[in-house]
Write an enzyme that holds these catalytic residues in place. Structure first.
Site, PDB file in Angstrom:
ATOM      1  N   LYS A  30    -126.745  79.409 -46.579  1.00 42.78           N
ATOM      2  CA  LYS A  30    -126.229  80.661 -47.115  1.00 42.78           C
ATOM      3  C   LYS A  30    -124.923  80.970 -46.398  1.00 42.78           C
ATOM      4  CE  LYS A  30    -127.274  85.522 -47.712  1.00 42.78           C
ATOM      5  NZ  LYS A  30    -128.295  86.571 -47.592  1.00 42.78           N
ATOM      6  N   LYS A  79    -126.330  78.902 -51.463  1.00 42.75           N
ATOM      7  CA  LYS A  79    -125.879  80.204 -51.953  1.00 42.75           C
ATOM      8  C   LYS A  79    -124.550  80.566 -51.322  1.00 42.75           C
ATOM      9  CE  LYS A  79    -127.184  84.972 -51.655  1.00 42.75           C
ATOM     10  NZ  LYS A  79    -128.059  85.923 -51.076  1.00 42.75           N
TER      11      LYS A  79
HETATM   12  C1  PBG Z   1    -129.688  89.469 -48.161  1.00 41.75           C
HETATM   13  C2  PBG Z   1    -129.318  88.962 -49.487  1.00 41.75           C
HETATM   14  C3  PBG Z   1    -128.052  89.079 -50.038  1.00 41.75           C
HETATM   15  C4  PBG Z   1    -128.116  88.485 -51.277  1.00 41.75           C
HETATM   16  C5  PBG Z   1    -129.416  88.014 -51.465  1.00 41.75           C
HETATM   17  N1  PBG Z   1    -130.142  88.311 -50.329  1.00 41.75           N
HETATM   18  C6  PBG Z   1    -126.858  89.778 -49.547  1.00 41.75           C
HETATM   19  C7  PBG Z   1    -126.209  89.484 -48.297  1.00 41.75           C
HETATM   20  O1  PBG Z   1    -126.468  88.509 -47.611  1.00 41.75           O
HETATM   21  O2  PBG Z   1    -125.387  90.306 -47.943  1.00 41.75           O
HETATM   22  C8  PBG Z   1    -126.955  88.371 -52.205  1.00 41.75           C
HETATM   23  C9  PBG Z   1    -127.252  88.097 -53.600  1.00 41.75           C
HETATM   24  C10 PBG Z   1    -126.119  88.300 -54.531  1.00 41.75           C
HETATM   25  O3  PBG Z   1    -124.957  88.531 -54.167  1.00 41.75           O
HETATM   26  O4  PBG Z   1    -126.404  88.218 -55.728  1.00 41.75           O
HETATM   27  N2  PBG Z   1    -130.905  89.744 -47.924  1.00 41.75           N
END
Ligand code: PBG
Length: 323
Positions: free
Chosen positions: A195, A248
């Site tokens: 991520k 991601k």
């Molecule tokens: C955090 C989380 C995020 C997303 C999914 N889980 C946001 C972040 O890390 O700030 C982002 C998903 C998206 O942008 O569609 N728990």
């Protein structure tokens, strides 16, 4: 044999043949729709930056799940918008927290739907970071404990899979251990393994109310320049017991998806995140591009790169057009 005997255009001309030799097809079976659940009843508040996506109270989430299931989207990823937050996010581990309530209600009405719960503290902390703060930064090992507790509570409520998105070191192993000890050895973990710290999460943070109150997430989310490091993250998660690994965001990271598929023999998921969704919506609203064609092309590219599962806000709208 080469030109003029070889002509690749021969396979493109007839639509039936063109379809027959098509290498990649997207199916509703591959898609997961994210949903945002909040307190109250009768609530259905559109997220301004994500047209067609709503913060919904449990009653409306149940309805939405039925609708999605009927059009072929059989898996959803739940995010909670709590009515109270705390310093560590431990509120999310209480059995009457918002996601747990939603899970119980959805499962009562529609047991066949596959419920995935995002495991993270950022929606539940007063400061918006993904864990417990010590000396101005998220403390890794303390955070593992809140994540493990949250996972078990979600499991008790009846989720079918947990998806840790926090990027703490060792969390997959810690969550696996806790789930096993508490009687959930069969519950799969889909880990957000690679991520990246990304500007593409902007609209999501509006939807989930989870923007960090100070600083950013760069001490735990990955540097977008790194591919080898992503492979290390994936390898470690697999060793710790991840059943599915996720990349991601998706679009700016298709090389990572492709490399993950080549290097590991495990199902790969890709998260087509909020910013990727909102860019398409914005361009379509301005009449600058054909939305359906954009969405098909984007989803196909993610699948072609190697993703088995695609988490996408487009799922609900594209489902009825796929066959
Ligand atoms: C955090 C989380 C995020 C997303 C999914 N889980 C946001 C972040 O890390 O700030 C982002 C998903 C998206 O942008 O569609 N728990």
């Amino acid at each position: 044999m080469t030109f003029p005997y070889t002509r690749l255009r021969r396979l493109r001309k007839n639509p039936v043949l063109r379809k027959m030799v098509e290498e990649t097809a997207i199916s509703v079976n591959d898609l997961v729709m994210p949903l945002f659940v909040c307190h109250g009843s009768g609530v259905r508040r559109e997220v301004q930056s994500m047209p067609g996506n709503y913060q919904m109270s449990v009653d409306n989430v149940v309805k939405e799940c039925k609708r999605l299931y009927d059009i072929g989207i059989k898996a959803v990823l739940l995010f909670g918008i709590p009515d109270k937050k705390d310093e560590t996010g431990l509120v999310a581990a209480s059995d009457d927290s918002i996601v747990q309530k939603a899970v119980r209600s959805i499962k009562k009405e529609l047991p066949a739907i596959f419920l995935i719960a995002d495991i993270c503290n950022c929606e539940y902390t007063t400061h918006g970071h993904c864990g417990t703060i010590v000396d101005g930064d998220v403390d890794n090992d303390l955070t593992l404990e809140t994540l493990a507790k949250q996972s078990v509570s979600f499991a008790r409520a009846g989720v079918d899979m947990v998806a840790p998105s926090d990027m703490m070191d060792g969390r997959v192993g810690r969550i696996r251990e806790e789930l096993d000890v508490k009687g959930f050895p069969d519950l799969p973990i889909m880990s957000y393994s690679a991520k990246f710290a990304s500007a593409f999460y902007g609209p999501f943070r509006d939807a989930a109310g989870s923007s960090p109150g100070f600083g950013d997430r760069s001490s735990y989310q990955m540097n977008s320049a790194n591919s080898d490091e992503a492979m290390r993250e994936i390898a470690l998660d697999i060793e710790e017991g991840a059943d599915i690994v996720m990349i991601k965001p998706a679009l700016a990271y298709l090389d990572i998806v492709s490399r993950a598929k080549d290097e590991f023999n495990i199902p790969v998921a890709a998260y087509n995140v909020s910013g990727e969704f909102s860019m398409v919506k914005a361009a379509a609203a301005k009449g600058w591009a054909d939305e359906e064609r954009l969405v098909r092309e984007i989803l196909t590219s993610i699948k072609r790169a190697g993703a088995d599962i695609i988490i996408t806000y487009h799922a609900a709208e594209i489902a009825s057009r796929l066959h």
